[in-house]
Write a protein that holds these residues in place. Structure first.
Motif, PDB file in Angstrom:
ATOM      1  N   ILE A  10      22.159  19.037 -11.367  1.00  0.00           N
ATOM      2  CA  ILE A  10      23.141  19.674 -10.497  1.00  0.00           C
ATOM      3  C   ILE A  10      24.322  19.109 -10.643  1.00  0.00           C
ATOM      4  O   ILE A  10      25.146  19.515  -9.665  1.00  0.00           O
ATOM      5  N   GLY A  11      24.723  18.229 -11.552  1.00  0.00           N
ATOM      6  CA  GLY A  11      26.073  17.827 -11.797  1.00  0.00           C
ATOM      7  C   GLY A  11      26.529  16.880 -10.699  1.00  0.00           C
ATOM      8  O   GLY A  11      27.843  16.856 -10.442  1.00  0.00           O
ATOM      9  N   ARG A  12      25.579  16.283  -9.949  1.00  0.00           N
ATOM     10  CA  ARG A  12      25.993  15.142  -8.954  1.00  0.00           C
ATOM     11  C   ARG A  12      25.251  13.921  -9.132  1.00  0.00           C
ATOM     12  O   ARG A  12      25.085  13.167  -8.129  1.00  0.00           O
ATOM     13  N   LEU A  13      25.201  13.185 -10.333  1.00  0.00           N
ATOM     14  CA  LEU A  13      24.883  11.782 -10.672  1.00  0.00           C
ATOM     15  C   LEU A  13      25.755  10.981  -9.938  1.00  0.00           C
ATOM     16  O   LEU A  13      25.520   9.597  -9.615  1.00  0.00           O
ATOM     17  N   ASP A  14      26.897  11.486  -9.403  1.00  0.00           N
ATOM     18  CA  ASP A  14      27.899  10.544  -8.972  1.00  0.00           C
ATOM     19  C   ASP A  14      27.237  10.071  -7.619  1.00  0.00           C
ATOM     20  O   ASP A  14      27.947   9.080  -6.872  1.00  0.00           O
ATOM     21  N   LEU A  15      26.440  10.779  -6.960  1.00  0.00           N
ATOM     22  CA  LEU A  15      25.924  10.408  -5.624  1.00  0.00           C
ATOM     23  C   LEU A  15      24.889   9.101  -5.669  1.00  0.00           C
ATOM     24  O   LEU A  15      24.455   8.620  -4.579  1.00  0.00           O
ATOM     25  N   LEU A  16      24.281   8.690  -7.186  1.00  0.00           N
ATOM     26  CA  LEU A  16      23.633   7.727  -7.127  1.00  0.00           C
ATOM     27  C   LEU A  16      24.211   6.521  -7.865  1.00  0.00           C
ATOM     28  O   LEU A  16      25.027   6.495  -8.915  1.00  0.00           O
ATOM     29  N   CYS A  17      23.874   5.293  -7.340  1.00  0.00           N
ATOM     30  CA  CYS A  17      24.239   3.864  -7.917  1.00  0.00           C
ATOM     31  C   CYS A  17      23.335   3.373  -8.427  1.00  0.00           C
ATOM     32  O   CYS A  17      22.147   2.874  -7.708  1.00  0.00           O
ATOM     33  N   GLY A  18      22.961   3.164  -9.770  1.00  0.00           N
ATOM     34  CA  GLY A  18      21.795   2.521 -10.115  1.00  0.00           C
ATOM     35  C   GLY A  18      22.285   1.109 -10.457  1.00  0.00           C
ATOM     36  O   GLY A  18      21.868   0.697 -11.447  1.00  0.00           O
ATOM     37  N   HIS A  19      22.659   0.185  -9.558  1.00  0.00           N
ATOM     38  CA  HIS A  19      22.981  -1.041 -10.006  1.00  0.00           C
ATOM     39  C   HIS A  19      21.967  -2.176  -9.465  1.00  0.00           C
ATOM     40  O   HIS A  19      22.483  -3.384  -9.483  1.00  0.00           O
ATOM     41  N   GLY A  20      20.803  -1.760  -8.969  1.00  0.00           N
ATOM     42  CA  GLY A  20      20.001  -2.680  -8.610  1.00  0.00           C
ATOM     43  C   GLY A  20      19.933  -2.998  -7.325  1.00  0.00           C
ATOM     44  O   GLY A  20      20.865  -2.384  -6.614  1.00  0.00           O
ATOM     45  N   SER A  21      19.036  -4.066  -6.811  1.00  0.00           N
ATOM     46  CA  SER A  21      19.307  -4.401  -5.373  1.00  0.00           C
ATOM     47  C   SER A  21      18.923  -6.002  -5.239  1.00  0.00           C
ATOM     48  O   SER A  21      18.268  -6.479  -6.130  1.00  0.00           O
TER      49      SER A  21
END
Length: 442
Positions: free
Chosen positions: A149-160
Motif C-alpha cells: 500500500i506504499g506505506r512501508l514508512d510506518l514500520l521501523c525494523g530496527h530491532g528491540s
C-alpha cells in the motif's frame, strides 16, 4: 471495538429493528481494529465485496493505544507457573505491573483456572508452538502488506532491546536468553557498554541486555489502521458505524442484528477483539472463554527522538516505544473486565518507572494516559477459523497483546478461507490447527 450484546442468546434487540434485507456484500467484517481492517483489505483484494461494521471509528479500540512493538520475540504464553503464587500480590497491589481487581475475582476465577490448566507441560508446549508459528511469519507479512500500500514508512525494523539494571538480575536475563534461543528466537547478548553505544540516552545503570534483530515497531498504530482503511476503501470496502447486537447463522446466510437494523449477508468475519465472545456464541453455539487484559499507556509528546528502538525493562516490566508523536510507555496489565472504569493512575505510574531508565529527565509536558481492552484466551492462542453452517462464520480474534504483531499474518490466513489455492503460490503459511474454535467446544 464493536460491542456485542451482554446476552449472546438474544438474537434481536429490545425494540424491533428495521430489516435492511440482503446486503450486497459478500462478507461482513465485525470489528474495525487492526486485525479486522487488515482482513478486510485482504478479502477485498481477492474480489470479495466487504462491509466492515464497528461501533466506533476504525482503529479507536485496542489498536489505537497498543505499545506499537512488533513483538515477534514474545513466543511464550501470557503467564507461567509462577502465576499462582503471584495472585495475592496481584490482588493487594493496585499499582503493580499485573493487577487483578478483587471485585472481578469471582468472574475471573473460571478463566484463571483454565489458564493454570494450560500451564501444564504438554498444553504449554502446544501454546508456545502456536504463538511461535504466527510470530515467525509476522514481520515479513507486515513488510509485505505495508509495502503493497506504499506505506512501508510506518514500520521501523530496527530491532528491540530487553535491558537489566541490577547485578542480581543478570542470571534472570541469561535464563531468558536461553529460553528464547531454545525457541529459535534470534538474539544478541550485549554488555552495558554495548547497550549504551546503541542507545546513548539510557542510564549508566543499565548493565546489559538482549537485542532482538528480527523485531521492530510502528511509528503510530492508529496511522497504520488509517492507512489500511484508505487502501481498503480504494479496493471497495465499505466501513459503517453500527453496534452488532446479535446474530444467527444457518444454511441460508448470516443475519446480524445491528443498531442500524437487521442485516443479512452470505458470510461474516468476527474480528471484534475483546468483545467477540457473545456474537461468536450466538453464531456458533460455542462459549468462548474470552477475557480481557486491560492495557494502559502514557504518551509523552515532547520526547520524539529519545530512543531509536523499543526498549523493555526486565526489572520494571514495561516497554518504551519511539513513535512519530512522542515516546509511548506501556506494559501495565489489569484484569478487571469490560465494565469497570479505567484506573488511569496505572498509566501515570509509568512515568515514574521511565524516569530511572534515562541519563536525563524525561519531559512529561502534555502527557496523555490511555486504557484499552486486549482480548485474551486461556491458552494464549487466537481463534482463526472458518466454521458454522456451510463455513459461513469466519473468526479472527483473541490475540491478547500480540494483536498488532499478528494482524498481517492473520489476514493472510483468513484470506486462505476464500482462496485456499494461494497457499501453493505464495509464502508458506502456518497450519490453522492450533487456532480452531473447536478446542473450546469440548
Amino acid at each position: 471495538m464493536t460491542q456485542a450484546s451482554p446476552d449472546p442468546k438474544a438474537s434481536s434487540p429490545t425494540r424491533a429493528a428495521a430489516d435492511t434485507g440482503l446486503d450486497d456484500a459478500d462478507i461482513a467484517v465485525v470489528g474495525a481494529g487492526v486485525v479486522g481492517t487488515a482482513c478486510a483489505l485482504e478479502l477485498a483484494r481477492q474480489g470479495l465485496r466487504v462491509r466492515v461494521l464497528d461501533s466506533d471509528a476504525p482503529g479507536m479500540g485496542a489498536s489505537f493505544g497498543n505499545a506499537g512493538h512488533l513483538a515477534t520475540e514474545q513466543v511464550f504464553p501470557i503467564a507461567d507457573a509462577s502465576l499462582l503464587k503471584r495472585i495475592p500480590g496481584m490482588l493487594m497491589d493496585p499499582q503493580g505491573p499485573l493487577r487483578l481487581d478483587w471485585r472481578y475475582l469471582p468472574k475471573a476465577t473460571p478463566w484463571l483456572m483454565r489458564l493454570l490448566w494450560n500451564l501444564r507441560s504438554s498444553p504449554y508446549r502446544h501454546s508456545v508452538a502456536g504463538i511461535r508459528a504466527l510470530n515467525e511469519a509476522s514481520l515479513a507479512a507486515w513488510q509485505e502488506l505495508l509495502s503493497s500500500i506504499g506505506r512501508l514508512d510506518l514500520l521501523c525494523g530496527h530491532g528491540s532491546l530487553l535491558v537489566h539494571e541490577k547485578a542480581e538480575t543478570a542470571d534472570a536475563l541469561e535464563a531468558s536468553a536461553a529460553r528464547f534461543a531454545a525457541q529459535g528466537v534470534a538474539l544478541e547478548r550485549l554488555s552495558g557498554e554495548e547497550v549504551h553505544r546503541r542507545v546513548p540516552e539510557l542510564s549508566e545503570r543499565i548493565r546489559g541486555g538482549l537485542f532482538f534483530p528480527e523485531t521492530g515497531h510502528v511509528i503510530d498504530p492508529h496511522r497504520v489502521v488509517q492507512a489500511l482503511v484508505e487502501a481498503a476503501e480504494a479496493a471497495g470496502v465499505r466501513f459503517s458505524r453500527a453496534v452488532v447486537q446479535g446474530g444467527q447463522a444457518d444454511a441460508g446466510g448470516v443475519r446480524l442484528e445491528t443498531s442500524q437494523g437487521r442485516l443479512t449477508v452470505p458470510r461474516v468475519l468476527v474480528a471484534a477483539g475483546a468483545h467477540s465472545a457473545p456474537l461468536v456464541t450466538a453464531l456458533t453455539g460455542v462459549r468462548v472463554p474470552l477475557d480481557t487484559e486491560r492495557g494502559y499507556h502514557l504518551m509523552l509528546p515532547r520526547e520524539v527522538e529519545r530512543l531509536p528502538m523499543a526498549v523493555t525493562s526486565l526489572e520494571r516490566r514495561f516497554i518504551m516505544t519511539p513513535m512519530a508523536e512522542g515516546l509511548r510507555l506501556a506494559g501495565t496489565v489489569e484484569f478487571a473486565g469490560l465494565e469497570r472504569p479505567p484506573r488511569m493512575e496505572r498509566a501515570w505510574r509509568l512515568r515514574e518507572l521511565a524516569q530511572g531508565m534515562f541519563s536525563r529527565h524525561l519531559d512529561e509536558t502534555d502527557a496523555t494516559p490511555w486504557m484499552g481492552f486486549r482480548p485474551s484466551l486461556p491458552d494464549s492462542l487466537p481463534v482463526i477459523d472458518r466454521t458454522g453452517p456451510e463455513g459461513r462464520v469466519w473468526l479472527a480474534f483473541g490475540h491478547h497483546h500480540l494483536g498488532l504483531t499478528q494482524a498481517a499474518i492473520t489476514a493472510r490466513l483468513v484470506g486462505r478461507f476464500s482462496s485456499p489455492e494461494r497457499e501453493s503460490t505464495e509464502m508458506a503459511l502456518p497450519s490453522l490447527a492450533p487456532y480452531r474454535l473447536a478446542r473450546f467446544a469440548r
